[in-house]
Scaffold this motif. Structure first.
Motif, PDB file in Angstrom:
ATOM      1  N   UNK A 152       0.826  -1.206   0.000  1.00  0.00           N
ATOM      2  CA  UNK A 152       0.000   0.000   0.000  1.00  0.00           C
ATOM      3  C   UNK A 152       0.861   1.257   0.000  1.00  0.00           C
ATOM      4  N   UNK A 153       1.991   1.201   0.657  1.00  0.00           N
ATOM      5  CA  UNK A 153       2.849   2.384   0.737  1.00  0.00           C
ATOM      6  C   UNK A 153       3.512   2.705  -0.593  1.00  0.00           C
ATOM      7  N   UNK A 154       3.895   1.680  -1.345  1.00  0.00           N
ATOM      8  CA  UNK A 154       4.638   1.932  -2.578  1.00  0.00           C
ATOM      9  C   UNK A 154       3.749   2.082  -3.796  1.00  0.00           C
ATOM     10  N   UNK A 155       2.568   1.498  -3.766  1.00  0.00           N
ATOM     11  CA  UNK A 155       1.754   1.482  -4.983  1.00  0.00           C
ATOM     12  C   UNK A 155       1.243   2.878  -5.332  1.00  0.00           C
ATOM     13  N   UNK A 156       0.889   3.691  -4.347  1.00  0.00           N
ATOM     14  CA  UNK A 156       0.338   5.013  -4.650  1.00  0.00           C
ATOM     15  C   UNK A 156       1.370   5.932  -5.275  1.00  0.00           C
ATOM     16  N   UNK A 157       2.573   5.949  -4.763  1.00  0.00           N
ATOM     17  CA  UNK A 157       3.607   6.807  -5.341  1.00  0.00           C
ATOM     18  C   UNK A 157       3.972   6.334  -6.747  1.00  0.00           C
ATOM     19  N   UNK A 158       4.044   5.028  -6.952  1.00  0.00           N
ATOM     20  CA  UNK A 158       4.352   4.510  -8.290  1.00  0.00           C
ATOM     21  C   UNK A 158       3.227   4.799  -9.275  1.00  0.00           C
ATOM     22  N   UNK A 159       1.974   4.706  -8.793  1.00  0.00           N
ATOM     23  CA  UNK A 159       0.844   5.020  -9.680  1.00  0.00           C
ATOM     24  C   UNK A 159       0.856   6.506 -10.049  1.00  0.00           C
ATOM     25  N   UNK A 160       1.170   7.375  -9.092  1.00  0.00           N
ATOM     26  CA  UNK A 160       1.237   8.807  -9.364  1.00  0.00           C
ATOM     27  C   UNK A 160       2.333   9.099 -10.383  1.00  0.00           C
ATOM     28  N   UNK A 161       3.467   8.468 -10.213  1.00  0.00           N
ATOM     29  CA  UNK A 161       4.573   8.648 -11.156  1.00  0.00           C
ATOM     30  C   UNK A 161       4.200   8.131 -12.548  1.00  0.00           C
ATOM     31  N   UNK A 162       3.510   6.996 -12.602  1.00  0.00           N
ATOM     32  CA  UNK A 162       3.075   6.440 -13.889  1.00  0.00           C
ATOM     33  C   UNK A 162       2.076   7.372 -14.572  1.00  0.00           C
ATOM     34  N   UNK A 163       1.171   7.968 -13.789  1.00  0.00           N
ATOM     35  CA  UNK A 163       0.197   8.911 -14.361  1.00  0.00           C
ATOM     36  C   UNK A 163       0.909  10.122 -14.956  1.00  0.00           C
ATOM     37  N   UNK A 164       1.871  10.665 -14.227  1.00  0.00           N
ATOM     38  CA  UNK A 164       2.627  11.814 -14.757  1.00  0.00           C
ATOM     39  C   UNK A 164       3.363  11.433 -16.043  1.00  0.00           C
ATOM     40  N   UNK A 165       3.939  10.246 -16.066  1.00  0.00           N
ATOM     41  CA  UNK A 165       4.649   9.787 -17.258  1.00  0.00           C
ATOM     42  C   UNK A 165       3.699   9.635 -18.442  1.00  0.00           C
ATOM     43  N   UNK A 166       2.516   9.043 -18.185  1.00  0.00           N
ATOM     44  CA  UNK A 166       1.528   8.892 -19.259  1.00  0.00           C
ATOM     45  C   UNK A 166       1.037  10.249 -19.768  1.00  0.00           C
ATOM     46  N   UNK A 167       0.809  11.195 -18.862  1.00  0.00           N
ATOM     47  CA  UNK A 167       0.366  12.529 -19.271  1.00  0.00           C
ATOM     48  C   UNK A 167       1.418  13.210 -20.136  1.00  0.00           C
ATOM     49  N   UNK A 168       2.684  13.047 -19.787  1.00  0.00           N
ATOM     50  CA  UNK A 168       3.762  13.626 -20.594  1.00  0.00           C
ATOM     51  C   UNK A 168       3.819  12.966 -21.972  1.00  0.00           C
ATOM     52  N   UNK A 169       3.638  11.647 -22.020  1.00  0.00           N
ATOM     53  CA  UNK A 169       3.635  10.948 -23.308  1.00  0.00           C
ATOM     54  C   UNK A 169       2.451  11.391 -24.162  1.00  0.00           C
TER      55      UNK A 169
END
Length: 192
Positions: free
Chosen positions: A115-132
Motif C-alpha cells: 500500500x505504501x509503494x503502490x500510490x507513489x508509483x501510480x502517481x509517477x506512472x500517471x505523470x509519465x503517461x500525461x507527458x507521453x
C-alpha cells in the motif's frame, strides 16, 4: 549462549527446583518424629527425593529445549508470514500488470507493491503517461499542419492557382515533390 526465552524459563522453572536449595537434610530429618530421625532410611529417602527431583528437573530442561526449538520454528513461520503480508499485493491490482510495469519501467523492483509503494508509483506512472500523451498530441498537431499544407497546395493545383516558383523550378517538379511529401506523410504512422 542460551536464548532469552531459555534463560527466562530456566530461571523461573529450574532456579528454586533442587531439593537442597529449599530443604536441607537437617530440615528434612526434622519433619520426622524424634524417634525416627536417626533412622538411616530417612537419609536414604532424602537422597531418593533428590534423585527424583533431579530427574524431574532434567525433564523440565528437555521440555524447555523443545519449547525453545518450537519457538524458533514459530518465529521463522511468523517472519515468513510477515514477509508475505509486507509483500502482499494490493487488492484489485493485477499481478501480471504489475510485473509488466516493473519490466517496462526498468526499475526491476525486488519486492511486490505494498500500500505504501503502490500510490507513489501510480502517481509517477500517471505523470509519465500525461507527458507521453502531450508529446503525441504535439506530434499529431505538427503532422496535421503538414497534411493541411499539402492539401492546400493540391487544392491550388486543382483550381489552377499556382504561386510563382521562387527557385525557378519547373512547376511539374514542384508538384511531384509536393505529392511525394504528402505520400510520405500519409504513409508515416502517427507517433513514430
Amino acid at each position: 549462549m542460551p536464548s532469552q526465552e531459555a534463560k527466562m524459563l530456566g530461571d523461573f522453572l529450574l532456579g528454586p527446583a533442587p531439593l537442597r536449595d529449599f530443604m536441607t537434610l537437617r530440615d528434612f530429618t526434622d519433619i520426622f518424629p524424634r524417634a525416627h530421625r536417626s533412622n538411616p532410611a530417612v537419609q536414604h529417602i532424602y537422597r531418593e527425593l533428590q534423585r527424583l527431583r533431579e530427574k524431574d528437573m532434567e525433564l523440565v530442561r528437555r521440555d524447555i529445549a523443545d519449547e525453545v526449538s518450537r519457538s524458533k520454528q514459530l518465529r521463522r513461520e511468523y517472519a515468513r508470514e510477515r514477509r508475505h503480508l509486507d509483500g502482499a499485493l494490493v487488492a484489485g491490482l493485477d499481478p501480471v500488470a504489475l510485473e509488466m510495469e516493473e519490466e517496462l519501467s526498468g526499475e526491476g523492483r525486488k519486492k511486490a507493491h505494498t500500500l505504501r509503494t503502490v500510490y507513489s508509483d501510480m502517481d509517477e506512472a500517471c505523470r509519465s503517461l500525461e507527458a507521453q500523451i502531450a508529446a503525441i498530441e504535439q506530434e499529431n498537431r505538427t503532422v496535421l499542419a503538414d497534411v493541411q499544407q499539402v492539401v492546400g497546395a493540391l487544392s491550388d493545383l486543382r483550381h489552377g492557382r499556382f504561386a510563382p516558383s521562387a527557385s525557378g523550378e519547373d512547376m511539374g517538379e514542384q508538384v511531384m515533390a509536393t505529392l511525394k511529401r504528402m505520400e510520405a506523410v500519409c504513409q508515416t504512422p502517427a507517433g513514430s
